[in-house]
Write a protein that holds these residues in place. Structure first.
Motif, mmCIF file in Angstrom:
data_model
loop_
_atom_site.group_PDB
_atom_site.id
_atom_site.type_symbol
_atom_site.label_atom_id
_atom_site.label_comp_id
_atom_site.label_asym_id
_atom_site.label_seq_id
_atom_site.Cartn_x
_atom_site.Cartn_y
_atom_site.Cartn_z
ATOM 1 N N ASP A 31 0.823 -1.215 0.000
ATOM 2 C CA ASP A 31 0.000 0.000 0.000
ATOM 3 C C ASP A 31 0.857 1.265 0.000
ATOM 4 O O ASP A 31 0.560 2.224 -0.706
ATOM 5 C CB ASP A 31 -0.955 0.019 1.195
ATOM 6 N N GLU A 32 1.933 1.255 0.784
ATOM 7 C CA GLU A 32 2.846 2.397 0.823
ATOM 8 C C GLU A 32 3.482 2.613 -0.553
ATOM 9 O O GLU A 32 3.586 3.740 -1.038
ATOM 10 C CB GLU A 32 3.929 2.153 1.877
ATOM 11 N N LEU A 69 2.280 1.656 -3.531
ATOM 12 C CA LEU A 69 1.286 2.102 -4.515
ATOM 13 C C LEU A 69 0.916 3.571 -4.322
ATOM 14 O O LEU A 69 0.734 4.300 -5.307
ATOM 15 C CB LEU A 69 0.039 1.218 -4.451
ATOM 16 N N ARG A 70 0.819 4.021 -3.075
ATOM 17 C CA ARG A 70 0.564 5.450 -2.832
ATOM 18 C C ARG A 70 1.691 6.294 -3.422
ATOM 19 O O ARG A 70 1.444 7.314 -4.080
ATOM 20 C CB ARG A 70 0.427 5.727 -1.332
ATOM 21 N N PHE A 71 2.927 5.862 -3.204
ATOM 22 C CA PHE A 71 4.087 6.562 -3.736
ATOM 23 C C PHE A 71 4.043 6.608 -5.277
ATOM 24 O O PHE A 71 4.212 7.670 -5.874
ATOM 25 C CB PHE A 71 5.353 5.860 -3.249
ATOM 26 N N ASP A 128 1.482 6.272 -7.250
ATOM 27 C CA ASP A 128 0.364 7.116 -7.689
ATOM 28 C C ASP A 128 0.711 8.597 -7.591
ATOM 29 O O ASP A 128 0.352 9.385 -8.470
ATOM 30 C CB ASP A 128 -0.897 6.811 -6.875
ATOM 31 N N ILE A 129 1.402 8.984 -6.540
ATOM 32 C CA ILE A 129 1.836 10.379 -6.411
ATOM 33 C C ILE A 129 2.747 10.744 -7.570
ATOM 34 O O ILE A 129 2.600 11.798 -8.193
ATOM 35 C CB ILE A 129 2.529 10.626 -5.056
ATOM 36 N N LYS A 188 -0.055 12.949 -9.370
ATOM 37 C CA LYS A 188 -0.282 14.158 -8.585
ATOM 38 C C LYS A 188 0.770 15.231 -8.747
ATOM 39 O O LYS A 188 0.441 16.398 -8.860
ATOM 40 C CB LYS A 188 -0.442 13.782 -7.113
ATOM 41 N N TRP A 218 9.661 -0.488 0.690
ATOM 42 C CA TRP A 218 9.178 0.752 0.070
ATOM 43 C C TRP A 218 9.674 1.968 0.827
ATOM 44 O O TRP A 218 9.939 3.004 0.231
ATOM 45 C CB TRP A 218 7.659 0.730 -0.081
#
Length: 170
Positions: free
Chosen positions: A65-66, A68-70, A72-73, A77, A158
């Motif tokens: 999850d960590e 994938l958030r990275f 995606d940013i 973003k 990650w």
């Protein structure tokens, strides 16, 4: 300047090692075995992993999850990087079957980045360019990528990968 990031699957997104140990009660080889007897045994165990469709059902890495958030940013973003999955299917004759299993795994975890599957880890290096970054847990892949002018992070977690990215490539 980095324009594209290539992310390995096994050991970075999915937990191949955990399943291998559960299935065979031993650690997978870090690199290809050097002795013929060991190589034959490893190929047999790997073929079993494929036949039993384990690549479709591997557990995610504990910190997926960590990661994938990275990603995606980076992709959406702030940075607008191109993100691609770059994973090995080990051998040409397994490419179709392993690719299907890995595609299912990616879909099950909602990962929609385009995936490239190469029939052997030694082929990853041909995607290396000075504006491309590889995130991979195999030292040989990282070394070969860098030798051809690409940037690379040896993934251990990650947290480490994210720190190294911001220190060296952001």
């Amino acid at each position: 300047m980095i324009k594209a990031i290539y992310v390995d699957m096994d050991g970075v997104l999915s937990d191949f090692k955990k399943r291998f140990v559960e299935r065979f009660k031993e650690e997978p080889e870090i690199d290809y075995p050097s002795k013929n007897k060991e190589k034959v045994a490893y190929k047999g165990r790997f073929a079993t992993m494929v036949e039993e469709k384990h690549f479709a059902t591997l557990d995610p890495m504990p910190d997926l999850d960590e990661g994938l958030r990275f990603l995606d940013i980076l992709a959406f973003k702030r940075y607008d990087f191109t993100i691609k999955i770059l994973s090995s299917t080990a051998r040409v004759e397994l490419k179709h079957t392993v690719s299907e299993q890995k595609d299912k795994w990616l879909a099950d975890y909602g990962i929609t980045y385009p995936a490239i599957y190469v029939p052997g880890k030694r082929l990853k290096k041909y995607y290396a360019r000075p504006d491309r970054l590889l995130i991979d847990d195999t030292i040989a892949n990282v070394d070969e990528w860098r030798a051809l002018g690409g940037k690379a992070i040896l993934h251990t977690s990650w947290k480490h990968t994210i720190e190294e990215f911001y220190e060296n490539y952001a």
